[in-house]
Design an enzyme around this catalytic site. Structure first.
Site, PDB file in Angstrom:
ATOM      1  N   GLY A  14       0.779  -1.236   0.000  1.00  9.09           N
ATOM      2  CA  GLY A  14       0.000   0.000   0.000  1.00  9.09           C
ATOM      3  C   GLY A  14       0.805   1.278   0.000  1.00  9.09           C
ATOM      4  N   LEU A  95      -7.967  -9.161 -14.219  1.00  7.28           N
ATOM      5  CA  LEU A  95      -9.407  -8.884 -14.227  1.00  7.28           C
ATOM      6  C   LEU A  95     -10.026  -9.318 -15.553  1.00  7.28           C
ATOM      7  CD1 LEU A  95      -8.956  -5.384 -12.629  1.00  7.28           C
ATOM      8  CD2 LEU A  95      -9.989  -7.384 -11.513  1.00  7.28           C
ATOM      9  N   ASN A 109      -4.091   2.094 -13.934  1.00  7.72           N
ATOM     10  CA  ASN A 109      -3.191   1.164 -13.233  1.00  7.72           C
ATOM     11  C   ASN A 109      -1.783   1.741 -13.223  1.00  7.72           C
ATOM     12  OD1 ASN A 109      -2.259  -1.363 -12.088  1.00  7.72           O
ATOM     13  ND2 ASN A 109      -1.444  -1.894 -14.102  1.00  7.72           N
ATOM     14  N   HIS A 111       2.147   0.530 -13.195  1.00  6.57           N
ATOM     15  CA  HIS A 111       2.935  -0.669 -13.464  1.00  6.57           C
ATOM     16  C   HIS A 111       4.424  -0.305 -13.384  1.00  6.57           C
ATOM     17  CE1 HIS A 111       3.883  -4.605 -15.026  1.00  6.57           C
ATOM     18  NE2 HIS A 111       4.746  -4.026 -15.844  1.00  6.57           N
TER      19      HIS A 111
HETATM   20  C1  GAR Z   1       4.135  -1.316  -7.158  1.00  2.00           C
HETATM   21  O1  GAR Z   1       5.489  -1.333  -7.528  1.00  2.00           O
HETATM   22  C2  GAR Z   1       3.238  -1.388  -8.366  1.00  2.00           C
HETATM   23  O2  GAR Z   1       3.732  -0.701  -9.464  1.00  2.00           O
HETATM   24  C3  GAR Z   1       3.223  -2.877  -8.626  1.00  2.00           C
HETATM   25  O3  GAR Z   1       3.116  -3.448  -7.352  1.00  2.00           O
HETATM   26  C4  GAR Z   1       3.780  -2.602  -6.407  1.00  2.00           C
HETATM   27  C5  GAR Z   1       2.813  -2.343  -5.273  1.00  2.00           C
HETATM   28  O4  GAR Z   1       3.437  -1.649  -4.245  1.00  2.00           O
HETATM   29  N1  GAR Z   1       2.134  -3.232  -9.474  1.00  2.00           N
HETATM   30  C6  GAR Z   1       2.220  -4.189 -10.397  1.00  2.00           C
HETATM   31  O5  GAR Z   1       3.216  -4.872 -10.557  1.00  2.00           O
HETATM   32  C7  GAR Z   1       0.965  -4.367 -11.226  1.00  2.00           C
HETATM   33  N2  GAR Z   1       1.241  -5.032 -12.435  1.00  2.00           N
HETATM   34  P1  GAR Z   1       2.593  -0.905  -3.143  1.00  2.00           P
HETATM   35  O6  GAR Z   1       1.574  -1.919  -2.602  1.00  2.00           O
HETATM   36  O7  GAR Z   1       3.587  -0.534  -2.095  1.00  2.00           O
HETATM   37  O8  GAR Z   1       1.920   0.271  -3.774  1.00  2.00           O
END
Ligand code: GAR
Length: 201
Positions: A14, A95, A109, A111
């Site tokens: 988060g 999804l 989103n 990424h």
């Molecule tokens: C982040 O680095 C986000 O970009 C990635 O998960 C992490 C979540 O961190 N998302 C993906 O890889 C989606 N494809 P967080 O929970 O600390 O925000």
């Protein structure tokens, strides 16, 4: 300007959610995180939201027999929060097409790569293995193709000599924490400009 209601979907730590909440509080509009939906019990994202007095809903994917059932429950939870925008911030579930179509044009989103490079998982490891000198993160519209929707904005970071997965991930994450709030702000301002003058009064 009408305050846009943002629902954040998260699965874990988060930190992007925290960056969004901090940015919304700092800027005092034009949007606020009004609801957080999480698919993992015990996720830190739920704690982050609760600490800021934001409503949370848990939709635990392990309790649904099919992806369609999970997607339907997720949509019901999201719609209860009446969001203008849905933001996937570390939401680690694929999804289905019907779900994506339901939120078309109002779901973003973040990424951790410079898409279209490195969709999917382990983006930092793959970038290091390829020996790239530049890496980064992307905010994109969510489409039926995983990590494949229209790119809204990107932030670039250098890959430095001696980087390992952890150091590179930390540098990209810092960039994510700036990129995502700024993309959400721009989306909400553009939305407000497209509304009739009486909306939100
Ligand atoms: C982040 O680095 C986000 O970009 C990635 O998960 C992490 C979540 O961190 N998302 C993906 O890889 C989606 N494809 P967080 O929970 O600390 O925000």
């Amino acid at each position: 300007m009408a305050l846009a209601r943002v629902t954040v979907l998260a699965s874990g730590r988060g930190s992007n959610l925290a960056a969004l909440i901090a940015a919304a509080e700092r800027a005092a509009g034009p949007w606020a995180v009004t609801h957080v939906v999480c698919n993992r019990p015990g996720a830190r994202a739920l704690v982050v939201a609760t600490e800021h007095g934001i409503a949370t809903t848990l939709v635990d994917h392990t309790t649904y027999a099919s992806r369609a059932d999970f997607d339907a429950a997720l949509a019901t939870a999201i719609d209860r929060g009446e969001p203008d925008l849905v933001v996937l911030a570390g939401f680690m579930r694929v999804l289905g097409d019907a779900f994506v179509a339901r939120y078309a044009g109002r779901m973003l989103n973040i990424h951790p790569s410079l898409l279209p490079a490195y969709p999917g998982l382990h983006t930092h490891r793959r970038a290091l293995a390829d020996g790239v000198t530049e890496h980064g993160c992307t905010v994109h519209a969510v489409s039926a193709a995983v990590d494949g929707g229209a790119i809204v904005d990107q932030a670039r970071v250098p890959v430095l000599p001696g980087d390992d997965e952890a150091t590179l991930a930390a540098r990209v994450l810092e960039a994510e924490h700036r990129l995502l709030p700024s993309a959400v702000t721009r989306w909400c301002i553009a939305r407000a400009r497209s509304l009739p003058p009486e909306a939100g009064r």
